[in-house]
Design a protein around this motif. Structure first.
Motif: not given
Length: 380
Positions: A242, A303, A308
């Motif tokens: 992340g 992402l 994350t």
């Protein structure tokens, strides 16, 4: 050479490169000699009040009849600490430093691990000092060129509001204190990233600006480091997937942001001798801005893939990314000052909104995981 060089003589030195190191190192303002305040600046000569760019290219234009007053150092100090504080704030490029700290704090907020207030505060302090150091050293090196550009000739060193040796001392001290604070109160990984960013910006990027258009990619690397500093601070130095995706997002964002600004200021960059895409390859400049604006879509998806942010981040981020990508597309189709300014301001809105969305969806993701964990551990 007399300590208080006029702007006309300063511009004459650009024809003599060998004199530039002496110009940078010489203390221009000894105690008791004249210096200029932020509100009372030197009366410009006809050379540096000339409008080198037409209003159509978006460059800033100063009124040719503006008159600045010269003050002694005693008069400037007599205005109080506020005037001196504004000088150092300009020297540190406070707005740019604020964006750097924002992205570092975003990296801290979305990283796994419990939040510790003391660590968060020291991360903010250390990152602020490192950014201030890099910006100060950049201005100290570029003062002869800043004096030639409409956008930068009012910076503290270009207008002689501060002696170069004072600026150099402040830049070095801020860098040493900032990296030391990160090392002692955060962790060595965060400190090394902060020190590397100072060297990358004040060293490599600043030197490359006058040599090759590749400087934009190096400058974008500088913008990609702060989220890593924040992430490393939260995890004790571990940089997970992340962290690298968040850093890649910051790297990509730099291009639509800076390329649009550079297009607006291309006359200034050309006058000062900077090798920018907007000056030497204007079509490439617009194409690269569009390319990296579009890259924000798959990076936002990555992402989510790293866990994350939750799946709904795709929808929210697509709306924000779509606005900037549309402005980049318009700029690519018809590069002009109006479209470049539109892209620039859309990028200013894009970054804080995107960082807030990342943090919000990270919080929602963590909440969902806690609920699932409680459901699994609850007695039947």
């Amino acid at each position: 050479m007399h300590a208080t060089l006029s702007f006309a003589r300063l511009l004459q030195h650009r024809a003599r490169p060998k004199a530039l190191p002496l110009l940078l190192l010489q203390p221009l303002l000894a105690p008791g000699r004249k210096m200029y305040s932020a509100q009372n600046k030197p009366s410009p000569t006809p050379q540096n009040t000339q409008d080198y760019s037409s209003p159509s290219d978006g460059a800033s234009v100063e009124h040719p009849r503006q008159r600045w007053k010269i003050q002694t150092s005693a008069q400037l100090l007599g205005r109080g600490s506020g005037a001196l504080g504004r000088v150092y704030s300009d020297l540190s490029k406070d707005k740019l430093t604020g964006f750097v700290v924002l992205t570092a704090m975003a990296g801290y907020a979305v990283a796994p691990g419990a939040t510790q207030v003391a660590t968060l505060l020291w991360t903010g302090v250390g990152t602020t000092l490192c950014a201030a150091s890099a910006n100060t050293l950049n201005q100290w090196i570029e003062v002869p060129y800043d004096a030639q550009m409409s956008r930068t000739r009012n910076r503290p060193l270009a207008r002689h509001a501060l002696a170069p040796h004072h600026a150099l001392g402040f830049g070095v001290a801020a860098g040493v204190v900032g990296t030391t604070a990160l090392w002692v109160f955060v962790n060595p990984v965060a400190a090394m990233l902060g020190a590397a960013n100072i060297a990358l910006y004040a060293g490599a990027y600043t030197a490359m600006k006058r040599l090759t258009i590749a400087n934009t990619w190096v400058g974008s690397l500088v913008g990609a480091v702060p989220p890593l500093i924040g992430w490393a601070a939260a995890t004790g130095g571990a940089l997970g997937p992340g962290a690298w995706v968040l850093s890649a997002m910051m790297f990509a964002w730099q291009f639509p942001h800076f390329n649009s600004l550079a297009y607006t200021l291309r006359a200034d960059y050309s006058k000062a001798g900077y090798r920018m895409m907007s000056v030497t390859h204007p079509r490439l400049n617009a194409r690269v801005a569009l390319r990296y604006a579009v890259l924000m879509f798959p990076l936002s998806a990555a992402l989510v893939a790293t866990g994350t942010a939750d799946i709904w981040f795709l929808a929210d981020s697509s709306a924000v990314n779509g606005l900037m990508a549309y402005c980049a597309y318009e700029f690519w189709r018809h590069p002009d000052p109006r479209r470049s300014r539109r892209l620039f301001f859309s990028s200013l809105v894009h970054l804080p909104v995107l960082m807030i969305l990342v943090m919000v969806h990270k919080a929602l993701q963590d909440r969902k995981r806690r609920i699932e964990l409680l459901a699994q551990t609850a007695p039947a």
